[in-house]
Design a protein around this motif. Structure first.
Motif, PDB file in Angstrom:
ATOM      1  N   GLY A   4       0.821  -1.201   0.000  1.00 24.02           N
ATOM      2  CA  GLY A   4       0.000   0.000   0.000  1.00 24.02           C
ATOM      3  C   GLY A   4       0.852   1.245   0.000  1.00 24.02           C
ATOM      4  N   HIS A   5       0.226   2.380  -0.275  1.00 22.85           N
ATOM      5  CA  HIS A   5       0.965   3.633  -0.354  1.00 22.85           C
ATOM      6  C   HIS A   5       0.006   4.821  -0.244  1.00 22.85           C
ATOM      7  N   ILE A   6       0.602   5.987  -0.028  1.00 24.32           N
ATOM      8  CA  ILE A   6      -0.146   7.229   0.134  1.00 24.32           C
ATOM      9  C   ILE A   6      -0.594   7.745  -1.234  1.00 24.32           C
ATOM     10  N   ILE A  59      -9.101   4.794   3.595  1.00 23.75           N
ATOM     11  CA  ILE A  59      -8.183   3.691   3.299  1.00 23.75           C
ATOM     12  C   ILE A  59      -9.011   2.622   2.606  1.00 23.75           C
ATOM     13  N   HIS A  60      -8.636   2.312   1.381  1.00 21.13           N
ATOM     14  CA  HIS A  60      -9.437   1.364   0.609  1.00 21.13           C
ATOM     15  C   HIS A  60      -8.549   0.423  -0.203  1.00 21.13           C
ATOM     16  N   THR A  61      -9.121  -0.710  -0.541  1.00 22.68           N
ATOM     17  CA  THR A  61      -8.405  -1.747  -1.280  1.00 22.68           C
ATOM     18  C   THR A  61      -8.538  -1.509  -2.780  1.00 22.68           C
ATOM     19  N   HIS A 107      -3.713  -4.102  -3.256  1.00 21.50           N
ATOM     20  CA  HIS A 107      -2.986  -3.275  -2.302  1.00 21.50           C
ATOM     21  C   HIS A 107      -3.915  -2.206  -1.739  1.00 21.50           C
ATOM     22  N   LEU A 108      -3.420  -1.466  -0.748  1.00 18.44           N
ATOM     23  CA  LEU A 108      -4.203  -0.408  -0.120  1.00 18.44           C
ATOM     24  C   LEU A 108      -3.774   0.960  -0.622  1.00 18.44           C
ATOM     25  N   HIS A 109      -4.759   1.838  -0.777  1.00 23.60           N
ATOM     26  CA  HIS A 109      -4.498   3.259  -0.969  1.00 23.60           C
ATOM     27  C   HIS A 109      -4.886   3.962   0.317  1.00 23.60           C
ATOM     28  N   TYR A 110      -3.925   4.640   0.887  1.00 28.24           N
ATOM     29  CA  TYR A 110      -4.149   5.490   2.053  1.00 28.24           C
ATOM     30  C   TYR A 110      -4.398   6.875   1.472  1.00 28.24           C
ATOM     31  N   ASP A 111      -5.661   7.154   1.156  1.00 29.68           N
ATOM     32  CA  ASP A 111      -6.007   8.359   0.400  1.00 29.68           C
ATOM     33  C   ASP A 111      -6.325   9.517   1.333  1.00 29.68           C
ATOM     34  N   VAL A 112      -5.627  10.622   1.119  1.00 29.09           N
ATOM     35  CA  VAL A 112      -5.805  11.837   1.907  1.00 29.09           C
ATOM     36  C   VAL A 112      -6.418  12.879   0.987  1.00 29.09           C
TER      37      VAL A 112
END
Length: 191
Positions: A50-52, A119-121, A133-138
């Motif tokens: 995952g990533h930002i 935070i979504h897959t 993977h995960l997106h750590y979405d801001v």
């Protein structure tokens, strides 16, 4: 948890302020903070787990409509956004992605503070070898100077939608987009 004293420090401080002002979203913010503190390459899309990512809830000049993109790969209506690609200034990432995906150069943040965290897959794409993977979405709140957009290669469509119109999009808007719409300040608060 120790807050890193490197290029991630300012971002961690933003997350802490968001956590303070949005206690109902504390668990999600803590999860993001933990990820940033424990993952040195959190801003790199090469971090396979995952990533930002940064995105923008982009309002029209009146503040009564938001710009959504029908994401070409996900087939969902979402706000413009994308990968940080090594940049720890996630607001800058969100504004850059908003400009690239809308073709609107005149976009300005309405606040330097985080508007929302999700935070979504992202599903695996076997054809390209990309794992789930995960997106750590801001997300950040911004305004466009005008409503004239250009569709990018990442979108099947773009459009300006009111909160009520979001409920009737086909295919459906992403669930997190509907949460963003509920947070959305109306035009009298954003002028």
């Amino acid at each position: 948890m120790d807050i890193p004293r490197d290029k991630r420090h300012a971002f961690c401080q933003q997350i802490l302020r968001y956590m303070e002002s949005h206690p109902e979203r504390r668990a999600t913010a803590e999860r993001l903070l933990h990820f940033v503190c424990e993952t040195p390459d959190c801003f790199e899309r090469s971090h396979a787990a995952g990533h930002i990512t940064g995105s923008v809830w982009l309002l029209n000049p009146r503040g009564d409509k938001a710009l959504l993109t029908l994401h070409r790969k996900l087939k969902l209506w979402v706000q413009p956004g994308g990968h940080a690609d090594g940049d720890p200034d996630v607001l800058r990432v969100a504004l850059r992605e908003g400009r690239e995906e809308s073709g609107i150069e005149e976009i300005c943040a309405l606040s330097p503070e985080i508007y929302d965290i999700d935070i979504h897959t992202i599903p695996a794409r076997p054809a390209t070898g990309e794992p789930e993977h995960l997106h750590y979405d801001v997300r950040y709140l911004a305004r466009a100077a005008h409503e004239h957009y250009a569709i990018s290669d990442e979108s099947d469509a773009l459009g300006w939608y009111s909160a009520d119109e979001l409920l009737h999009l086909t295919p459906a808007a992403d669930a997190a987009v509907l949460r963003l719409a509920a947070l959305w300040p109306k035009s009298d608060k954003t002028q």
